[in-house]
Design a protein around this motif. Structure first.
Motif, mmCIF file in Angstrom:
data_model
loop_
_atom_site.group_PDB
_atom_site.id
_atom_site.type_symbol
_atom_site.label_atom_id
_atom_site.label_comp_id
_atom_site.label_asym_id
_atom_site.label_seq_id
_atom_site.Cartn_x
_atom_site.Cartn_y
_atom_site.Cartn_z
ATOM 1 N N PRO A 272 39.246 39.322 37.023
ATOM 2 C CA PRO A 272 40.462 39.284 37.851
ATOM 3 C C PRO A 272 40.530 40.425 38.872
ATOM 4 C CG PRO A 272 40.990 39.632 35.510
ATOM 5 C CD PRO A 272 39.562 39.242 35.583
ATOM 6 N N LEU B 118 39.334 35.714 32.432
ATOM 7 C CA LEU B 118 40.267 34.645 32.820
ATOM 8 C C LEU B 118 39.811 33.289 32.305
ATOM 9 C CD1 LEU B 118 40.982 35.568 36.565
ATOM 10 C CD2 LEU B 118 42.593 35.755 34.668
ATOM 11 N N GLY C 36 41.428 47.466 37.711
ATOM 12 C CA GLY C 36 41.488 46.675 36.484
ATOM 13 C C GLY C 36 41.381 47.522 35.225
ATOM 14 N N ALA D 132 46.347 41.370 32.824
ATOM 15 C CA ALA D 132 45.525 40.859 33.927
ATOM 16 C C ALA D 132 46.318 40.808 35.239
ATOM 17 C CB ALA D 132 44.986 39.474 33.588
#
Lengths: 162, 360
Positions: free
Chosen positions: B13, B42, B295, B303
């Motif tokens: 992501p 994901l 991230g 996320a």
């Protein structure tokens, strides 16, 4: 206790429900979002502007029962599956409840299934009136069940026995 | 030696959003990912995401890679994707070494790097924790949701954070019985809406409980748990035994960012961000110029936050090497507001505390 078990108390549940008068007038969304998390799709989804989260998406959604039409769009959009619909306008003895149900097999219309409470305990048999699973609900089917009025605040799930 | 404007390491992501943002700004982007497909974690998140519309809230995680890939495809002449490729090193002279599949080893000289390598799962020590049938929650999710393989029939979930709760729910959707969810903490760590939806399926959540031992000859047959006191000391006599063939360990993640440490980025141990993380400025640039992070590699979060961090890091990395977007200021502000919004409630307060400690 809620923080230890995930089971809301009766008082917490009652606070989220509209008055019996309102439920008897027609369907209303009950948003069981008890703790602040960063999330607002219910507000975005409501075309009647009945749900307000506000600028800070950590706010707990507030619902205006005068504006809510009980259309169940929010129900299918809530990532926490925390919304149900109650409608007391159809019968003196029963209420119609809509809940999300993301399991297979789906019940069939007319089928009797096990009605469960918020602990997953069996309360009573309930009749499935409708199974709605359009593409727009994105794989969150909505089940309409007929529930004895005395279990309005109890029933929140079903078990479909194969 | 291969040349590149911006190399994004990790196509999950954060990495995908960083690549979109950088390419949108006009920079050339090379994405390196060790997996066969982009999307990172994901691709196994079958549940709907939280957050707001801008972070694809209410969309299922599994559907987000397609949305992001479509967006990335708009800039296809600027973007190169290398899958099955592992970044092995990030050296002092700025060179990245890459191993593609098992035989193609080469070097890249980038102008800027965005490290979006994610996190890895923590494990738990208890007797017999190496018995077959004891998995990390991520492995169970991969087996089930990527490969369509049932990991077993009866599960004990260890950890009531969001991952433990979500994977429990997904196990039940796959027809696997979840006997209980336990957590050593006195309270459920994940979102309570997730806890409630599992509880109303009849699954007990036992807080202040930990694993005493696993029992089994060739594979897991039983799991023994016991209660812990407020200092996390086990209380003898409180043992409960579960007949399970799977124990799923979901006790948190650790940022995966050795590449940054290797490059000489200043690192700091921040418990609220789940481990050793790079010190960085508001633009997610580390202490080494033109090396960015985004991230979970920058601190473990949801996320939704990873995606926004990616957009921000990509935008700023591109600007730093001369590709400043026309709407740079507006977009930068928007991403910062989104991050702030995601973190400003009680669920994000630990993240804000953590960030205080590493701001450059």
């Amino acid at each position: 206790m809620f923080e230890k078990t995930g089971i809301p108390s009766r008082d917490m549940i009652m606070e989220k429900f509209p008055s019996m008068d309102r439920i008897n007038k027609g369907p209303a969304a009950i948003v069981e979002c008890y703790r602040q998390i960063p999330c607002n799709p219910c507000e975005t989804a409501c075309r009647f502007k009945a749900i307000r989260v506000g600028e800070d998406i950590n706010n707990i959604p507030q619902i205006n029962f005068d504006k809510c039409m009980g259309c169940a769009i929010c129900l299918s959009k809530c990532p926490g599956l925390a919304i149900m619909i109650a409608d007391g306008s159809k019968s003196e003895d029963t209420v119609e409840i809509k809940i999300p149900y993301e399991f297979l097999p789906l019940p069939e219309e007319g089928q009797l299934v096990k009605g469960l409470n918020r602990e997953g305990a069996y309360i009573t048999d309930v009749k499935v009136l409708k199974v709605t699973n359009p593409k727009s609900f994105d794989r969150t089917p909505v089940i309409t069940i007929e529930v004895d009025r005395k279990f309005l605040y109890e029933i929140r799930n079903i078990r479909v026995e194969v | 030696m291969k040349q590149a404007d911006i190399v994004v390491i990790g196509g999950g992501p954060a990495g995908l959003c960083a690549a979109i943002s950088a390419a949108q700004s006009g920079a050339g982007v090379l994405i390196i990912d060790k997996n066969k497909n982009l999307g990172g974690q994901l691709i196994k998140q079958t549940h709907m995401f939280f957050g707001s519309e801008k972070q694809y809230a209410s969309t299922r995680g599994i559907d987000i890679p397609e949305i992001l890939m479509k967006e990335l495809d708009k800039y296809r002449e600027k973007v190169e994707i290398k899958t099955n490729s592992t970044a092995l090193g990030l050296y002092e002279d700025g060179i990245i070494t890459v191993l593609e599949k098992e035989d193609n080893y080469y070097k890249i000289e980038p102008k800027a790097v965005i490290v979006a390598t994610g996190a890895y799962e923590k494990f738990l020590s208890f007797p017999n924790n190496d018995l077959p049938g004891i998995y990390g929650a991520g492995a169970v999710q991969t087996l089930m949701n990527v490969h369509g393989v049932k990991p077993g029939d009866r599960v004990l979930m260890v950890g009531a954070g969001n991952i433990g709760l979500i994977v429990s729910y997904q196990l039940m959707q796959a027809g696997v019985e979840v006997k209980a969810i336990i957590d050593a903490a006195p309270k459920i760590g994940g979102y309570l809406v997730h806890a409630s939806k599992i509880r109303r399926m009849g699954v007990p959540i036992l807080t202040s409980h930990t694993v005493k031992e696993a029992i089994g000859q060739d594979f897991l047959e039983k799991a023994v748990v016991w209660e812990v006191d407020e200092r996390f000391n086990p209380i003898p006599g409180t043992e409960v035994t579960f007949d399970v063939d799977v124990m799923c360990i979901s006790v948190g993640l650790t940022p995966l960012n050795e590449l940054l440490a290797m490059r000489g980025c200043q690192m700091k141990y921040v418990p609220q961000l789940s481990g050793l993380v790079p010190v960085r400025n508001e633009n997610y640039e580390t202490s080494v110029e033109n090396i960015f992070v985004a991230g979970d590699a920058s601190g473990v979060e949801e996320a939704s936050a990873a995606m926004v961090e990616g957009f921000l890091a990509g935008l700023c990395a591109a600007a730093k090497i001369g590709y400043k977007a026309d709407d740079f200021d507006d977009r930068r502000k928007d991403y910062m507001n989104q991050l702030n919004n995601l973190r400003s409630g009680p669920a994000g307060s630990h993240i804000l505390m953590g960030l205080e400690q590493i701001r450059r």
